[in-house]
Design an enzyme around this catalytic site. Structure first.
Site, short mmCIF file in Angstrom:
data_model
loop_
_atom_site.label_atom_id
_atom_site.label_comp_id
_atom_site.label_asym_id
_atom_site.label_seq_id
_atom_site.Cartn_x
_atom_site.Cartn_y
_atom_site.Cartn_z
N GLU A 1 -19.65 -96.65 27.43
CA GLU A 1 -19.39 -97.08 26.17
C GLU A 1 -20.38 -97.72 25.23
OE1 GLU A 1 -15.58 -98.80 25.57
OE2 GLU A 1 -14.71 -97.76 27.17
N THR A 61 -21.70 -99.31 31.60
CA THR A 61 -20.61 -98.04 30.99
C THR A 61 -21.32 -97.12 30.04
OG1 THR A 61 -18.81 -97.73 29.83
CG2 THR A 61 -19.73 -99.82 29.27
P1 NAD Z 1 -11.58 -104.75 36.49
O1 NAD Z 1 -11.25 -105.32 35.12
O2 NAD Z 1 -10.69 -103.89 37.09
O3 NAD Z 1 -12.12 -105.80 37.39
C1 NAD Z 1 -13.22 -106.74 36.87
C2 NAD Z 1 -13.11 -107.83 38.21
O4 NAD Z 1 -13.88 -108.91 37.71
C3 NAD Z 1 -11.64 -108.64 38.38
O5 NAD Z 1 -11.40 -108.56 39.76
C4 NAD Z 1 -11.94 -109.91 37.69
O6 NAD Z 1 -11.28 -111.05 38.29
C5 NAD Z 1 -13.29 -110.36 37.82
N1 NAD Z 1 -13.89 -111.40 36.82
C6 NAD Z 1 -13.86 -111.07 35.59
N2 NAD Z 1 -14.34 -112.19 34.92
C7 NAD Z 1 -15.11 -112.90 35.93
C8 NAD Z 1 -15.83 -114.08 36.22
N3 NAD Z 1 -16.15 -114.56 35.07
N4 NAD Z 1 -16.25 -114.21 37.11
C9 NAD Z 1 -16.04 -113.75 38.41
N5 NAD Z 1 -14.97 -112.69 38.51
C10 NAD Z 1 -14.64 -112.28 37.34
O7 NAD Z 1 -12.70 -103.77 36.06
P2 NAD Z 1 -13.28 -102.28 36.45
O8 NAD Z 1 -12.68 -101.47 35.81
O9 NAD Z 1 -13.24 -102.39 38.15
O10 NAD Z 1 -14.79 -102.68 35.85
C11 NAD Z 1 -15.78 -103.08 36.92
C12 NAD Z 1 -17.00 -102.89 36.17
O11 NAD Z 1 -17.45 -101.54 35.77
C13 NAD Z 1 -17.26 -103.44 34.89
O12 NAD Z 1 -18.42 -104.32 34.48
C14 NAD Z 1 -16.97 -102.22 33.92
O13 NAD Z 1 -17.50 -103.00 32.68
C15 NAD Z 1 -17.92 -101.33 34.62
N6 NAD Z 1 -17.21 -99.73 34.19
C16 NAD Z 1 -15.93 -99.65 34.47
C17 NAD Z 1 -15.35 -98.34 34.21
C18 NAD Z 1 -13.85 -97.85 34.28
O14 NAD Z 1 -13.81 -96.71 33.86
N7 NAD Z 1 -13.13 -98.96 34.49
C19 NAD Z 1 -16.45 -97.22 33.86
C20 NAD Z 1 -17.66 -97.75 33.69
C21 NAD Z 1 -18.19 -99.30 34.08
O1 TDX Z 2 -1.75 -96.96 26.15
C1 TDX Z 2 -2.61 -96.55 26.07
N1 TDX Z 2 -2.64 -95.20 25.19
C2 TDX Z 2 -3.83 -94.43 24.92
O2 TDX Z 2 -3.77 -93.42 24.22
C3 TDX Z 2 -4.00 -96.85 26.65
C4 TDX Z 2 -4.11 -98.05 27.52
C5 TDX Z 2 -5.04 -95.84 26.38
N2 TDX Z 2 -5.06 -94.93 25.55
C6 TDX Z 2 -6.31 -94.14 25.21
C7 TDX Z 2 -7.47 -94.91 24.66
C8 TDX Z 2 -8.79 -94.21 25.16
O3 TDX Z 2 -9.09 -93.09 24.35
O4 TDX Z 2 -6.85 -93.54 26.53
C9 TDX Z 2 -8.25 -93.60 26.65
C10 TDX Z 2 -8.57 -94.32 27.53
O5 TDX Z 2 -8.30 -95.80 27.41
P1 TDX Z 2 -8.57 -96.84 28.60
O6 TDX Z 2 -7.94 -96.62 29.95
O7 TDX Z 2 -8.12 -98.12 28.03
O8 TDX Z 2 -10.15 -96.61 28.69
P2 TDX Z 2 -11.53 -96.64 27.70
O9 TDX Z 2 -11.05 -97.52 26.77
O10 TDX Z 2 -12.01 -95.39 27.61
O11 TDX Z 2 -12.49 -97.55 28.53
C11 TDX Z 2 -12.47 -97.38 30.05
O12 TDX Z 2 -13.70 -96.59 30.47
C12 TDX Z 2 -15.00 -97.17 30.02
C13 TDX Z 2 -12.82 -98.41 30.79
O13 TDX Z 2 -11.55 -99.58 30.61
C14 TDX Z 2 -13.82 -99.46 30.62
O14 TDX Z 2 -13.93 -100.58 31.30
C15 TDX Z 2 -15.05 -98.50 30.82
O15 TDX Z 2 -16.37 -99.28 30.33
#
Ligand code: NAD
Ligand code: TDX
Length: 341
Positions: free
Chosen positions: A129, A127
């Site tokens: 982050e 990520t």
């Molecule tokens: P998510 O929380 O929606 O999904 C995570 C999945 O992993 C779930 O299905 C959960 O059951 C599974 N999981 C968690 N712990 C586990 C374990 N110990 N063994 C097996 N399965 C397990 O997350 P997401 O938003 O889909 O993110 C996926 C990946 O992408 C993560 O590595 C996250 O850091 C990365 N990422 C997310 C974002 C974003 O915006 N959501 C952005 C950049 C990177």
């Molecule tokens: O209730 C809320 N109110 C609010 O203002 C929530 C849940 C979030 N926020 C703000 C916090 C952040 O500035 O919105 C922004 C986005 O928040 P999230 O959706 O929690 O995402 P963020 O913290 O940016 O992280 C996401 O992007 C990077 C993913 O959850 C991570 O898994 C990924 O690595």
């Protein structure tokens, strides 16, 4: 050529979108999803995939070395793509230990089994982050792959720890790994605790929309399908040992996203409620995706104005999916996080 690809975390948001992308694009590939189904993993998300004979689901924890080894011995994957993680920053502030277990030790376990069985390729989904944050008054600054890691939350520290471990394995063991660092994703199957789905669902239910702090924090949003296409390119054409930043130059302040969602749904801005800020809240994320563009030819395809409309429509059309999710454990979480805010 036929390949077997293990997708860990494939019952979550991005992993499930990746499963569907791969099944559609490569009808001769075998896709094996490994997921232990935490609160964030939902089998209902994989309902259509489960009907495909090229797809297998295994309910396995990535920290369970024995089970992972048995599965990999049986499936002999060509590529392992690790999406499995604890992914929510707010939860990491409450329970850091779980984040270290899954995100760091889970990554270590997967890589050790891959090494033992000589699996030819491993990809770590990371990520933006891990780079920390940027100031709001320096729009000229972006994260490149050379930006030092500098984390703010237990979540980002655990992801950076995993990245460092992957790079150490590449150098020490010549482990055949790549890493991608993507900006914020949005789209179908996004868990309702995250900003965009939370705001859509609360607006639909005429509940307050909790905006942290002043709402001016900036995130760089990418439609999830574009992220999946980037990972597809990296695992097939990326260079071993390399890190690729993935992002679409689409920076937006949280408050502007919230207002846009309210406008699309025809709801009043009176629903917006400013609440206490997230501890250690990162101010701005902004990815420079030049490397993946110039080296692998990747470019985002979905413009935010279209992607957000598609996403809102998806949530309107898939009430069953999110209503089931917000009726369970999520209720307790929501009360704990937002009950007294
Ligand atoms: P998510 O929380 O929606 O999904 C995570 C999945 O992993 C779930 O299905 C959960 O059951 C599974 N999981 C968690 N712990 C586990 C374990 N110990 N063994 C097996 N399965 C397990 O997350 P997401 O938003 O889909 O993110 C996926 C990946 O992408 C993560 O590595 C996250 O850091 C990365 N990422 C997310 C974002 C974003 O915006 N959501 C952005 C950049 C990177
Ligand atoms: O209730 C809320 N109110 C609010 O203002 C929530 C849940 C979030 N926020 C703000 C916090 C952040 O500035 O919105 C922004 C986005 O928040 P999230 O959706 O929690 O995402 P963020 O913290 O940016 O992280 C996401 O992007 C990077 C993913 O959850 C991570 O898994 C990924 O690595």
């Amino acid at each position: 050529m036929k390949k077997t690809i293990v997708v860990t975390g494939g019952a979550g948001f991005i992993g499930s979108n990746f499963v569907y992308h791969m099944l559609k694009k490569y009808p001769d590939y075998r896709i094996v999803c490994v997921d232990c189904l935490t609160y964030a993993g939902n089998l209902s998300t994989l309902k259509k995939a489960l009907e495909n004979p090229n797809f297998r689901f295994s309910k396995t924890n990535i920290c369970d070395r024995k089970a992972i080894k048995e599965l990999f011995e049986e499936e002999k994957p060509d590529i392992v793509v690790n999406f499995a993680a604890e992914s929510h920053v707010d939860r990491s502030i409450e329970t850091p230990e779980l984040f270290l277990q899954t995100n760091v030790l889970g990554t270590e376990t997967l890589m050790d089994v891959c090494r033992e069985l000589n699996i030819p390729r491993y990809h770590q989904v990371s990520t933006d982050e891990v780079y920390g944050d940027l100031p709001l008054d320096r729009p000229d600054l972006f994260f490149t792959e050379k930006t030092p890691l500098h984390t703010s939350s237990p979540y980002s520290a655990s992801k950076a720890g995993a990245d460092l471990l992957v790079m150490a394995y590449v150098r020490t063991y010549k482990f055949p790994a790549t890493i991608s660092r993507c900006s914020n994703n949005y789209g179908p199957y996004h868990f309702p605790e995250k900003l965009i789905p939370l705001m859509i669902i609360n607006a639909l239910n005429d509940k307050p929309l909790p905006v942290y702090g002043d709402g001016k924090n900036v995130r760089d949003w990418l439609y999830v399908e574009d992220h999946c296409k980037a990972i597809d390119l990296i695992i097939h054409e990326g260079e071993i040992g390399e890190v690729y930043n993935v992002g679409g130059h689409n920076e937006m302040a949280n408050i502007d996203i919230v207002k846009l969602i309210l406008k699309e749904l025809g709801k009043s801005e009176d629903l917006i409620t400013f609440v206490e800020d997230r501890k250690g809240h990162d101010r701005r994320y902004a990815i420079d995706p030049t490397k993946i563009h110039t080296q692998l030819g990747w470019l985002p395809e979905t413009k935010f104005e279209n992607g957000i409309v598609k996403t809102i429509k998806w949530y309107l059309d898939h009430k069953d999916w999110w209503e089931e999710i917000i009726s369970g454990e999520y209720q307790n979480y929501y009360e704990k996080m937002y009950g007294d805010k």
